[in-house]
Design a protein around this motif. Structure first.
Motif, PDB file in Angstrom:
ATOM      1  N   ARG A  15       4.252  20.948   2.826  1.00 21.09           N
ATOM      2  CA  ARG A  15       5.235  20.453   2.088  1.00 21.09           C
ATOM      3  C   ARG A  15       5.486  19.052   2.599  1.00 21.09           C
ATOM      4  O   ARG A  15       5.942  18.081   1.716  1.00 21.09           O
ATOM      5  N   ALA A  16       5.508  18.760   3.711  1.00 13.21           N
ATOM      6  CA  ALA A  16       5.873  17.326   4.371  1.00 13.21           C
ATOM      7  C   ALA A  16       4.616  16.592   3.968  1.00 13.21           C
ATOM      8  O   ALA A  16       4.978  15.000   3.582  1.00 13.21           O
ATOM      9  N   ALA A  21       3.038  12.006   0.337  1.00  9.02           N
ATOM     10  CA  ALA A  21       2.095  11.502  -0.633  1.00  9.02           C
ATOM     11  C   ALA A  21       3.093  10.915  -2.051  1.00  9.02           C
ATOM     12  O   ALA A  21       2.752   9.988  -2.419  1.00  9.02           O
ATOM     13  N   ASN A  22       3.958  11.736  -2.513  1.00  9.52           N
ATOM     14  CA  ASN A  22       4.807  11.567  -3.540  1.00  9.52           C
ATOM     15  C   ASN A  22       5.618  10.027  -3.287  1.00  9.52           C
ATOM     16  O   ASN A  22       5.635   9.111  -3.966  1.00  9.52           O
ATOM     17  N   LEU A  23       6.065   9.896  -2.083  1.00  9.52           N
ATOM     18  CA  LEU A  23       6.812   8.843  -1.657  1.00  9.52           C
ATOM     19  C   LEU A  23       5.764   7.485  -1.881  1.00  9.52           C
ATOM     20  O   LEU A  23       6.187   6.517  -2.262  1.00  9.52           O
ATOM     21  N   THR A  24       4.753   7.832  -1.201  1.00  9.78           N
ATOM     22  CA  THR A  24       3.771   6.518  -1.209  1.00  9.78           C
ATOM     23  C   THR A  24       3.302   6.177  -2.480  1.00  9.78           C
ATOM     24  O   THR A  24       3.250   5.134  -3.248  1.00  9.78           O
ATOM     25  N   VAL A  28       3.856   2.694  -4.483  1.00  7.83           N
ATOM     26  CA  VAL A  28       2.882   1.972  -5.009  1.00  7.83           C
ATOM     27  C   VAL A  28       3.343   1.395  -6.467  1.00  7.83           C
ATOM     28  O   VAL A  28       3.059   0.342  -7.050  1.00  7.83           O
ATOM     29  N   ILE A  29       3.637   2.247  -7.038  1.00  8.16           N
ATOM     30  CA  ILE A  29       3.961   2.218  -8.587  1.00  8.16           C
ATOM     31  C   ILE A  29       5.102   1.143  -8.779  1.00  8.16           C
ATOM     32  O   ILE A  29       4.978   0.009  -9.574  1.00  8.16           O
ATOM     33  N   VAL A  30       6.238   1.113  -7.886  1.00 10.00           N
ATOM     34  CA  VAL A  30       7.482   0.005  -7.919  1.00 10.00           C
ATOM     35  C   VAL A  30       6.675  -1.267  -7.525  1.00 10.00           C
ATOM     36  O   VAL A  30       6.913  -2.148  -8.194  1.00 10.00           O
ATOM     37  N   GLY A  31       5.757  -1.343  -6.461  1.00 10.58           N
ATOM     38  CA  GLY A  31       5.133  -2.490  -6.130  1.00 10.58           C
ATOM     39  C   GLY A  31       4.573  -3.227  -7.111  1.00 10.58           C
ATOM     40  O   GLY A  31       4.397  -4.437  -7.647  1.00 10.58           O
TER      41      GLY A  31
END
Length: 49
Positions: A15-16, A21-24, A28-31
């Motif tokens: 889960r961690a 991975a979701n946060l990464t 990436v999308i925001v960047g």
């Protein structure tokens, strides 16, 4: 092959890793969006100044 299979991960560790991975991916999308919009922002600032 060399030392056997890796140890099984616990549910909490999986889960961690998924959350990381979701946060990464979100970062990436925001960047990518910010890099896409940066030329437009620079043009706006140049017109104001």
């Amino acid at each position: 092959m060399f030392g056997g299979p890796p140890p099984q991960l616990s549910a909490a560790e999986i889960r961690a890793q998924e959350e990381e991975a979701n946060l990464t991916m979100q970062k990436v999308i925001v960047g990518a969006v910010l890099l896409y919009l940066s030329p437009f922002a620079i043009d706006v600032v140049k017109k104001i100044v």
